[in-house]
Design a protein around this motif. Structure first.
Motif, PDB file in Angstrom:
ATOM      1  N   PHE A   1       0.857  -1.178   0.000  1.00  0.00           N
ATOM      2  CA  PHE A   1       0.000   0.000   0.000  1.00  0.00           C
ATOM      3  C   PHE A   1       0.896   1.231   0.000  1.00  0.00           C
ATOM      4  O   PHE A   1       1.486   1.544   1.027  1.00  0.00           O
TER       5      PHE A   1
ATOM      6  N   GLU B   1      -1.655   5.455   2.873  1.00  0.00           N
ATOM      7  CA  GLU B   1      -2.902   5.177   3.585  1.00  0.00           C
ATOM      8  C   GLU B   1      -4.032   6.005   2.973  1.00  0.00           C
ATOM      9  O   GLU B   1      -3.879   7.201   2.715  1.00  0.00           O
ATOM     10  N   GLN B   2      -5.174   5.373   2.729  1.00  0.00           N
ATOM     11  CA  GLN B   2      -6.306   6.084   2.154  1.00  0.00           C
ATOM     12  C   GLN B   2      -6.861   7.085   3.161  1.00  0.00           C
ATOM     13  O   GLN B   2      -6.877   6.828   4.361  1.00  0.00           O
ATOM     14  N   ASN B   3      -7.292   8.245   2.685  1.00  0.00           N
ATOM     15  CA  ASN B   3      -7.837   9.345   3.490  1.00  0.00           C
ATOM     16  C   ASN B   3      -6.820   9.939   4.466  1.00  0.00           C
ATOM     17  O   ASN B   3      -7.194  10.544   5.464  1.00  0.00           O
TER      18      ASN B   3
ATOM     19  N   TYR C   1      -3.396   7.107  -6.908  1.00  0.00           N
ATOM     20  CA  TYR C   1      -3.946   7.744  -5.712  1.00  0.00           C
ATOM     21  C   TYR C   1      -2.842   8.416  -4.907  1.00  0.00           C
ATOM     22  O   TYR C   1      -2.958   9.572  -4.517  1.00  0.00           O
ATOM     23  N   SER C   2      -1.757   7.715  -4.683  1.00  0.00           N
ATOM     24  CA  SER C   2      -0.650   8.258  -3.895  1.00  0.00           C
ATOM     25  C   SER C   2      -0.039   9.489  -4.548  1.00  0.00           C
ATOM     26  O   SER C   2       0.280  10.468  -3.876  1.00  0.00           O
TER      27      SER C   2
END
Length: 124
Positions: free
Chosen positions: A68, A71-73, A109-110
């Motif tokens: 990952f 971390e999302q959010n 996303y990152s």
């Protein structure tokens, strides 16, 4: 050019050469940081070398991969205790990471969550 009729490919190349100034690069292996490999199932695009170059240039050559990337959010904040960051190097790194998404959508996303208009602790 890609195709299975080499005679037709040569004809098109000759026609293009007569109309425009073109250069035949032969069998393409690397183009704009992307490695192109032919397989029996088609073409495979890879930016492995480009990725390794980014890691080396940013001093992260020995880092290990993470399942990952972020971390999302996650909420990023500026820390006044951190050392100043060179804005031009930061922008260059973000630009390279944005380009890397061409073959690595898993990092999209990152890459898009991390950058802001200016790096944290930026000194322009």
């Amino acid at each position: 050019m890609v195709g299975n009729n080499s005679k037709k490919i040569q004809e098109i190349k000759q026609c293009l050469h007569e109309k425009f100034s073109i250069k035949d690069l032969g069998e393409l292996k690397y183009f704009l940081g992307i490695k192109v490999a032919k397989t029996s199932r088609g073409l495979v695009l890879s930016q492995r070398k480009y990725t390794l170059d980014i890691l080396e240039d940013s001093g992260k050559g020995g880092c290990r991969p993470s399942f990952f990337p972020i971390e999302q959010n996650l909420k990023l904040t500026m820390d006044d205790k951190e050392s100043k960051v060179d804005a031009s190097n930061y922008r260059r790194l973000i630009g390279r990471l944005l380009y890397l998404q061409a073959t690595r959508p898993d990092i999209a996303y990152s890459v898009c969550v991390g950058p802001s208009s200016e790096p944290p602790g930026c000194c322009v």
